[in-house]
Design an enzyme around this catalytic site. Structure first.
Site, short mmCIF file in Angstrom:
data_model
loop_
_atom_site.label_atom_id
_atom_site.label_comp_id
_atom_site.label_asym_id
_atom_site.label_seq_id
_atom_site.Cartn_x
_atom_site.Cartn_y
_atom_site.Cartn_z
N CYS A 1 0.80 -1.24 0.00
CA CYS A 1 0.00 0.00 0.00
C CYS A 1 0.83 1.28 0.00
CB CYS A 1 -0.96 0.01 1.18
SG CYS A 1 -0.16 0.20 2.79
N CYS B 1 -2.82 -1.89 5.70
CA CYS B 1 -3.32 -2.98 4.86
C CYS B 1 -3.12 -4.37 5.45
CB CYS B 1 -2.71 -2.90 3.47
SG CYS B 1 -0.96 -3.39 3.40
N CYS C 1 13.06 -7.05 12.25
CA CYS C 1 13.65 -7.96 11.27
C CYS C 1 12.63 -8.15 10.15
CB CYS C 1 13.99 -9.27 11.97
SG CYS C 1 14.91 -10.42 10.95
#
Length: 151
Positions: free
Chosen positions: A67, A116, A136
């Site tokens: 997004c 999203c 990470c």
């Protein structure tokens, strides 16, 4: 009417109310390449040292591949030795969500895009100062934008 949530924009240097993005798997498949879909929409993990950003040291912003939400600044990127892009902070707590992940027989903290719900990676409490965090991330879930092209 779709939910509106606060998201921080690096380009505008402010929080704005934006609509959440909710698409079907078929719609995401039309937008994303197969690896990005597997990682970001199906909570996959790319093999270490294979992602295009694990060794990138350019100046810029990392956005959600799905997004475009701003997620991480290269100024907070560090070499964790894990083979995945690692950051000690996010651009804004507004832009991510955290949830418990009990997959693979472990208890971890999953990092998702707040706009999203894309799976980005995991956060651990073994990072450097000042936060002590290690976000990470999967390269396949990110899109790098050089600082001079942010807009």
């Amino acid at each position: 009417m779709k939910d509106r949530i606060p998201i921080f924009s690096v380009a505008k240097n402010r929080v704005e109310m934006v609509e959440r993005i909710e698409l079907s798997d078929d719609e995401w498949r039309e937008i994303l390449d197969p690896e990005a879909f597997r990682v970001a929409r199906k909570a996959g993990t790319e093999p270490p040292f294979t992602g295009k950003y694990h060794d990138l040291h350019d100046d810029g912003i990392y956005r959600c591949i799905c997004c475009g939400t701003d997620l991480f600044d290269s100024e907070t990127k560090f070499d964790s030795g894990t083979g995945w892009p690692s950051f000690y902070d996010v651009v804004s707590e507004h832009n991510i969500k955290l949830r418990e992940d009990r997959s693979l027989g472990m208890v971890r903290c999953e990092v998702l895009c707040a706009r999203c719900d894309a799976h980005l990676g995991h956060v651990f409490d073994d990072g450097p100062r000042p936060t002590g965090k290690r976000y990470c991330m999967n390269s396949a879930a990110l899109k790098f934008i050089p600082r001079d092209q942010i807009g």
